[in-house]
Design an enzyme around this catalytic site. Structure first.
Site, short mmCIF file in Angstrom:
data_model
loop_
_atom_site.label_atom_id
_atom_site.label_comp_id
_atom_site.label_asym_id
_atom_site.label_seq_id
_atom_site.Cartn_x
_atom_site.Cartn_y
_atom_site.Cartn_z
N ASP C 97 1.30 -1.06 0.20
CA ASP C 97 -0.06 -0.44 -0.16
C ASP C 97 1.28 1.73 0.16
OD1 ASP C 97 -2.43 -1.12 1.75
OD2 ASP C 97 -2.67 -0.26 -0.47
N HIS C 182 -14.76 8.93 -17.82
CA HIS C 182 -15.01 9.58 -19.38
C HIS C 182 -14.38 10.28 -19.54
CE1 HIS C 182 -19.08 7.63 -18.38
NE2 HIS C 182 -18.86 8.88 -17.56
N CYS C 224 -13.65 6.35 -23.58
CA CYS C 224 -13.72 6.45 -24.51
C CYS C 224 -12.82 6.88 -25.61
CB CYS C 224 -14.80 7.11 -25.35
SG CYS C 224 -16.64 6.42 -23.75
#
Lengths: 631, 444, 375
Positions: C97, C182, C224
């Protein structure tokens, strides 16, 4: 020979002495307090406490988490309290918790008197805490922190004995959420982490589905005994949860067990701790059968009822497999409130629309005969324009205004400081009062809105500090008995203490981890209530408009500047139209010139036409038209 | 007859205002953004005085932007007069301001007529109907009085108990004392009132050049040509104005015990950090500003307000009252926190120059835009803030319309003034020039 | 100018000298300038001179991972699930971590809409809780911004930033950077109100290269038109994998009716399937990783770029980026460590002093008398 023997003895003594010096001076304990409530919930309070002798610099600690100690040293912090909470504690249903906490995050600290550059130290402290606990405490800065004047006094020792409230810093982050990512680093602060002992029971899935879940970290310098000959640094790491057993929906009886609530099995305690206890409050459930039978029980003071069963995990406590620890009630649930709380508070946003509004806090004193003095602290964010002259406290029973015994108003600065309201007033017996203040909303710069601006902005909870009197039996009306504070600590600060291994109470001994907090007045216990946080929506601009706004506003400026500049630098004159035709006229002529070029006429004719136009001065327009027609 | 009309109008105006102030109407329309802006809001005055009484520096927060003298004055009034009395001060002051403007208008019209008659030889022939008629001595002041008393902008401003009432009073007193004549007392008092107005609203110092020229106007003719006279007068006027202003500021710091009020009063007026929507241009512009340009545009906007003062005063040096009027309107348009109280003040002064009305070309546009703005401001505000079905752009659009209408008004009236001057000197015909050729009257 | 003192005709230099001194100086200067320009370009030339595939062994000594989810709001649950899936794989394969920076822009596990608080599932059927019990999120909520991300990569964080929020690689670090959210042609949207462009990202990587902050970077992006984000890279030793080409959308995989939203994206789902089979000793190479999720399963066409690498993708193991493996070189000499003594305080350990640590006046600590009286 004798010399060699003596020498070896000497060496042995020296080694023994040095070894004993290297003996572990830290103490550590873990406790779990379980209280089944009348509403069918179970209140769980984990407390992991450890202490070490108070020093200027800690090169090494045995049980205390070194990261926390390092943070304290680096930022010159005397006392530190951190809370992270999910949910609101329902006082009217569950009573009062051992440790109060506001929804979201809360950090308050007292710095050492010789700390330099307090704003930087505060910022450094909150940044370090955000890295330690995986929370966004780095959002804390001067714009949302203040120095409380009468609330949040030190809970431990104060250097020099004089209180300078400018050394304290307090901040709340109501929008902070608690999730496993906060529990994970928090568990790593425990001596045994989540591998052994009560730390194993901290199942994140079950705890985060609780109705209320709170994590806290308190670091305070304390006295190890009544005479305060030895001072220690005490760290308390607690977790509180109010869970509902799954079986509650099926039956109307409260049957609970650790296995059912936390889905983990009990085992022997953490080997590093001196004390590992589970305390089950058997006072409120007269018809509940608990299993297994406890190691010993404690009784309350005569004023309160019931008993506490103590299970000592370190002394061969055995657990039945698949049963663990639990209780089964033999009667139906009352579904009432646990106890009528002495004092409760609810806060609301008043008004409608996004121009102005207000805050109303309704505080109820249910005691039939005693008036209660409360201290009310509000930290309102700077983007609310608070009107301090509208602060008023009035009784809802008869509408009379309640006088303010003391008040402190700190107006906020835009983007620099929040509004600080601290008032002290007395609520008469059996009365409900309302505290009100009005404000206007501001329009912020477009970059200051969060990405989801239409969600709104959080207003931190208000803090109500209450001192209750012991003789009236008010302190006994808590969810936990007075003795527990001496076993584990917490908000209660009685002068009477209890030892941890007897049924009778001693008056002056301290428990083994030096929990002697202070020798405050014999009257009273202290309670801190937090109201709900609020959500307000500010008017928002259109975030897609910067260029458009600049263009349009500057156009209007230019609309003024242009004509006025022309007026002040030029004079009116009569301009000969023929020599200086207006622009439209010039464009028209140029257009006609081009048109004639494109028609199938020889250039010479065009030149002649132009010359002809020049000769005829007045009525130039008509001539133009005539000439072009004749072409 | 005249007296009856005046007294009747005064009584009606006073009654209207008092009636409305003591009715429920203020509660319904309290804190309307068109009238109440951060610099003149009564709520903030109450807040500042409360903090002052509680021992907290009112300027330590960001809410109080009135001057320390106003604080002290209010504290004194609170002790002497009841709340009812304080509420009555606003209608009384409004009526007094209306009368001050009445007398100022009368003085000004009289002076204009006198000077026009004196300069009659210089005028071209056929321009006599452009001159101010004698009847105006009676009608114009009456119109100014009525316009001020029954102007909804002014009434609303009084209703909301904004401190624009005090600013308007000070400006009216300044104008009246400046128009009183060449005496030392009138000059002193006009500069005193200007200093007070500047002390309260920073941008009034921009009226100083025009006021100075106005005060020079009444000087004897023979002194006027000497350069030393001009410099001496300038120094004296500047000294008086600066001295009074400095005394006020230093006195305030003594009262408050610190200089913190400079940031709260004057720093606030320049940097305009409060972005509360109002009828001006600043708020949305600085809401949507890119951070790296903020300082640049703050100074550009400040410069934009200040830059008109000297050029307009110089251009209109032959008609200083008109310069004051123009500058007042320009300051109101471009200052960071304009309110209807300021707009109503200069609109009420417009009848004094009604002789310019025939030369104004955009009066219909201006009137329609003002009406549209007056109607749509409250509607679009409600839709944005309370109902939530519109957004800030709607209100901003109407702000643009309102400011543009005022800009058109000011430029139109200035152009009209210059055109009238030209016609007076050169005759009525402006479509043919001296040689008989077709021509047009243009700025060149 | 008279030539009286000069026996030679003008323009004729002294006999015996074949050069004009000023002209010589200018020529030498020009040559020196030219040489310096050429020489200064040599390192750059040398950098890119090594043809791809020329190096055969890795020289990395430690691994870092930066996993970023940039989307806010409940309906972007799948992006958080994507990021957490990668986090789990990377942790499972051994990166601790302390070497992972996890940035989640919104809180899904403890969101009020989550029917199972404290858990995030990436698979409706198998119910793998990718959030789990042992997770540390370093940047969460509003802290996930373009500015913080670039400051993290380039190391220009404000003073006082805690260590868990800093990326502290050196020139032997292999960094795995995973981004999801996105995106569009040339940008990736952060938090629904700002975006990072491909040029900014490429410049951030170049800054990292110049500061010697990485040995190699594996850049994986699932949005995308993801391939547009790696087209502008120009720093060496970066290999990129994208879930879709320019002009294509990346699709989500399936939704969970009890949660109500899509729970994982296609590319990450199949990449996870591939990674589940990887262990710390696995010999799969980047070439195999490139072949994950062809167009038939992903609907979009994943892309990759490896021309900036000095080695061939077939020679680079997946575990070099995703696992905590490191080269171990045994030494043949002993290192003497200093003695530690509790009483011996090393000045460098003392944070608040630059001289002898002062002892606090313990005697001066007193009990505050009455904290309950409000005075």
């Amino acid at each position: 020979m004798r010399g060699a023997f003596l020498f070896s003895v000497l060496i042995g003594v020296v080694l023994a002495v040095s070894a004993s010096e290297k003996r572990v001076s830290d103490t550590s304990s873990e406790e779990l307090f379980i209280s089944p409530l009348k509403t069918g919930h179970v209140y769980l309070h984990f407390k992991f406490a450890s202490s070490t002798p108070l020093k200027a610099h800690y090169a090494h600690t045995d049980y205390l988490p070194k990261p926390v100690v390092d943070i304290l040293e680096k930022h010159s912090v005397d006392e530190l309290h951190v809370r992270l909470t999910q949910g609101v504690f329902r006082h009217s249903k569950w009573g009062y918790p051992i440790l109060s906490a506001p929804t979201g995050g809360e950090v308050w600290a007292w710095f050492k008197p010789d700390a330099e550059g307090l704003p930087e130290k505060w910022k450094g402290l909150t940044n370090s805490l955000s890295g330690l606990l995986c929370a966004t405490f780095s959002k804390i800065d001067t714009a949302n922190s203040l120095s409380p004047k009468w609330n949040f006094r030190p809970e431990g020792l104060v250097p020099g004995g004089n209180l300078n409230s400018s050394l304290s810093r307090y901040s709340m982050l109501p929008g902070e959420n608690v999730c496993t990512e906060n529990l994970t680093p928090w568990k790593k602060l425990l001596p045994c982490s989540d591998r052994a002992g009560l730390g194993r029971l901290l199942n994140s899935i079950k705890l985060l589905s609780a109705h209320y879940f709170s994590l806290s970290l308190d670091v305070t310098p304390v006295c190890a005994d009544v005479a305060c000959s030895q001072k220690r640094l005490a760290i308390e790491i607690t977790a509180t949860a109010v869970v509902a057993p799954g079986s509650l929906q099926d039956t109307n009886q409260l049957n609970w067990s650790i296995r059912d609530l936390l889905e983990m099995d009990l085992d022997t305690g953490c080997p590093l701790t001196d004390k590992s206890h589970i305390l089950v409050d058997q006072s409120s459930q007269g018809q509940m059968v608990f299993w297994p039978s406890s190691t010993f029980t404690l009784t309350h003071s005569p004023s309160a009822k019931g008993r506490i069963a103590v299970y000592d995990l370190k002394h061969n406590q055995t657990w039945e497999k698949s049963r663990g620890l639990g209780g089964k009630s033999t009667a139906r649930l009352e579904h009432g409130t646990e106890r009528q709380p002495i004092i409760s508070a609810h806060r609301f946003v008043a008004g409608y629309g996004q121009q102005n509004g207000g805050i109303r806090c309704v505080i109820e004193n249910t005691h039939p005969t005693a008036a209660i003095t409360v201290s009310y602290l509000e930290m309102l964010p700077w983007f609310l324009r608070v009107y301090f002259h509208t602060i008023r406290v009035k009784s809802l029973v008869d509408g009379r205004p309640i006088p303010l015994l003391k008040s402190h108003f700190g107006p906020g600065r835009d983007r620099l400081a929040p509004h600080h309201i601290e008032v002290i007033f007395t609520i008469p017996a059996a009365t409900t009062v309302e505290f009100g203040v009005d404000f206007d909303f501001t329009l912020l710069k477009w970059t200051e809105y969060p990405p989801d601006a239409h969600r709104g902005f959080d207003v931190p909870p208000a803090v109500i500090g209450v001192k209750l009197d012991q003789p009236g039996g008010q302190c006994g009306d808590f969810i936990f008995p007075a003795e527990f504070s001496q076993l584990g600590g917490g908000q209660m600060r009685d002068t009477a203490t209890a030892s941890s291994d007897g049924q009778k109470r001693d008056t002056a001994t301290a428990s083994s981890d030096g929990q002697m907090r202070d020798t405050a007045t014999a009257s009273g216990c202290f309670l801190r209530l937090y109201t709900e946080p609020l959500l307000v929506s500010l008017p928002t601009p259109d975030f897609s408009m910067p260029y458009n706004v600049i263009c349009m506003t500057c156009t209007v400026l230019a609309l003024a500047f242009g004509p006025i500049h022309a007026l002040t630098t030029k004079n009116f004159k009569l301009i000969d139209l023929a020599e200086n035709p207006p622009l439209l006229e010039r464009v028209k002529r140029k257009g006609q010139l081009l048109l004639t070029k494109f028609r199938k006429t020889p250039p010479a004719v065009v030149v002649v036409a132009a010359e002809e136009e020049d000769d005829q001065q007045p009525d130039v327009h008509d001539e133009d038209v005539k000439n072009s027609d004749s072409e | 007859m005249e007296l009856a009309v005046l007294v009747g109008a005064a009584a009606a105006g006073f009654a209207l205002r008092s009636g409305l102030i003591f009715s429920d109407l203020p509660k319904l329309v309290s804190q309307r953004v068109e009238f109440s802006v951060p610099t003149n809001s009564w709520q903030r005055v109450l807040e500042g005085s409360f903090l002052y009484d509680s021992g907290v520096d009112p300027y330590s927060g960001d809410i109080f932007h009135e001057t320390p003298l106003c604080l002290v004055l209010f504290a004194v009034l609170k002790k002497r007069i009841s709340c009812f009395g304080i509420d009555l001060i606003f209608p009384v002051l409004d009526v007094v301001t209306a009368f001050l403007l009445f007398f100022f208008a009368r003085n000004l019209v009289q002076d204009t007529i006198v000077s026009e008659q004196k300069a009659k030889e210089k005028h071209a022939s056929g321009t006599s109907k452009l001159l101010v008629p004698f009847a105006d001595i009676v009608t114009v002041p009456r119109m100014v009085l009525l316009w001020y008393l029954f102007n909804p902008h002014i009434i609303g401003s009084c209703l909301e108990k904004t401190t624009s009432v005090f600013t308007n009073f000070l400006l009216a007193a300044m104008l009246l004392s400046a128009s009183q004549g060449p005496s030392l007392l009138s000059r002193l008092s006009s500069l005193f009132f200007l200093a007070l107005a500047t002390y309260q609203t920073l941008y009034m110092f921009l009226l100083f050049p025009a006021l100075h020229l106005y005060l020079l106007q009444n000087a004897p003719e023979k002194c006027r040509s000497s350069r030393k006279f001009h410099i001496a007068r300038l120094v004296i006027h500047l000294g008086i104005f600066g001295g009074i202003l400095a005394a006020l500021v230093i006195g305030s710091s003594v009262i408050m015990g610190s200089w913190s009020f400079i940031r709260g009063v004057y720093g606030f007026a320049v940097f305009a950090p409060d972005l509360t929507p109002n009828i001006g241009l600043f708020w949305y512009f600085f809401t949507e500003m890119f951070e790296q340009f903020r300082t640049f545009f703050t100074w550009i906007f400040f410069l934009n307000i200040c830059i008109y003062s000297v050029p307009v005063s110089i251009k209109l040096r032959h008609d200083p009252p008109f310069a004051i009027f123009t500058l007042l309107s320009l300051i109101t348009i471009f200052k960071p926190y304009p309110s209807y109280g300021d707009v109503g003040f200069y609109l009420s002064l417009f009848p004094i120059w009604k002789r310019l009305y025939p030369h104004m070309r955009q009066s219909l546009v201006v009137v329609v835009m003002l009406l549209v703005a007056a109607v749509l401001f409250p509607i679009l505000w409600k839709l944005w803030i309370e109902v939530g079905s519109a957004n800030a752009n709607f209100f901003y659009a109407i702000t643009l319309v309102f400011v543009a209408s005022q800009v058109f008004f000011v430029t139109d009236i200035m152009l009209a003034h210059e055109k009238r001057e030209w016609h007076l000197m050169n005759g009525m015909k402006s479509d043919v020039d001296a040689n008989g050729k077709a021509a047009e009257l243009l700025l060149d | 100018m008279s030539n009286a003192g000069n026996p030679h005709p003008p323009g004729f230099s002294r006999p015996g000298a074949f050069y004009n001194l000023p002209k010589l100086c200018v020529t030498i200067l020009l040559i020196v300038l030219l040489m310096s320009v050429i020489l200064s370009w040599l390192p750059v030339v040398a950098q890119v001179a090594a043809p791809p595939g020329s190096k055969t062994t890795s020289h990395h000594t430690n691994n870092w991972a930066v996993i970023v989810c940039t989307s806010r709001f409940w309906f972007n649950y799948r992006h958080v699930a994507n990021a957490l899936s990668m986090y789990r794989s990377v942790k499972r394969l051994g990166i601790p971590d302390s070497q992972i920076i996890l940035m989640l822009a919104d809180d899904m596990p403890c969101n009020a809409r989550n029917p199972r608080p404290g858990s995030v599932f990436n698979n409706a059927r198998q119910h793998i809780d990718v959030y789990g019990d042992d997770v540390e999120v370093d940047y969460r909520g509003y802290e996930v911004t373009v500015e913080n991300f670039i400051r993290l990569l380039t190391g220009r964080l404000p003073p006082g930033t805690p260590r868990s929020k800093q990326l502290l690689p050196d020139d032997g670090s292999n960094i795995f950077i995973y981004m999801t959210g996105h995106g569009g042609d040339g940008f990736l949207k952060f938090q629904d109100n700002e975006e990072i462009t491909d040029v900014e990202l490429a410049d951030a990587f170049q800054q990292m290269w110049e500061k010697k902050r990485y040995n190699q970077i594996l850049f994986m992006i699932d949005t995308c038109q993801a391939a547009s984000m790696y087209k502008k890279h120009y720093s060496p030793n970066i290999v990129s994998i994208a879930s879709s080409q320019v002009g294509q959308d990346s699709y989500s995989h399936h939704h969970d009716t009890s949660i109500g939203v899509y729970v994982i994206d296609r590319y990450t789902y199949y990449a996870l399937e591939f990674l589940e089979k990887i262990t710390q000793t696995s010999k799969k190479s980047l070439y195999d990783l490139f072949k994950v999720c062809p167009q038939s399963t992903c609907i979009s066409t994943p892309g990759h770029r490896s021309d900036l690498l000095e080695r061939r993708p077939e020679d680079i193991l997946v575990t070099e980026f995703l696992s905590g493996n490191r080269e171990v070189k045994p030494t043949h000499f002993t290192v003497k460590l200093p003695d530690t003594d509790d009483r011996d305080v090393n000045v460098s350990e003392c944070f608040s002093c630059n001289k002898e640590p002062s002892k606090i006046d313990l005697e001066n600590y007193k009990i505050y008398s009455d904290p309950f009286v409000f005075s």
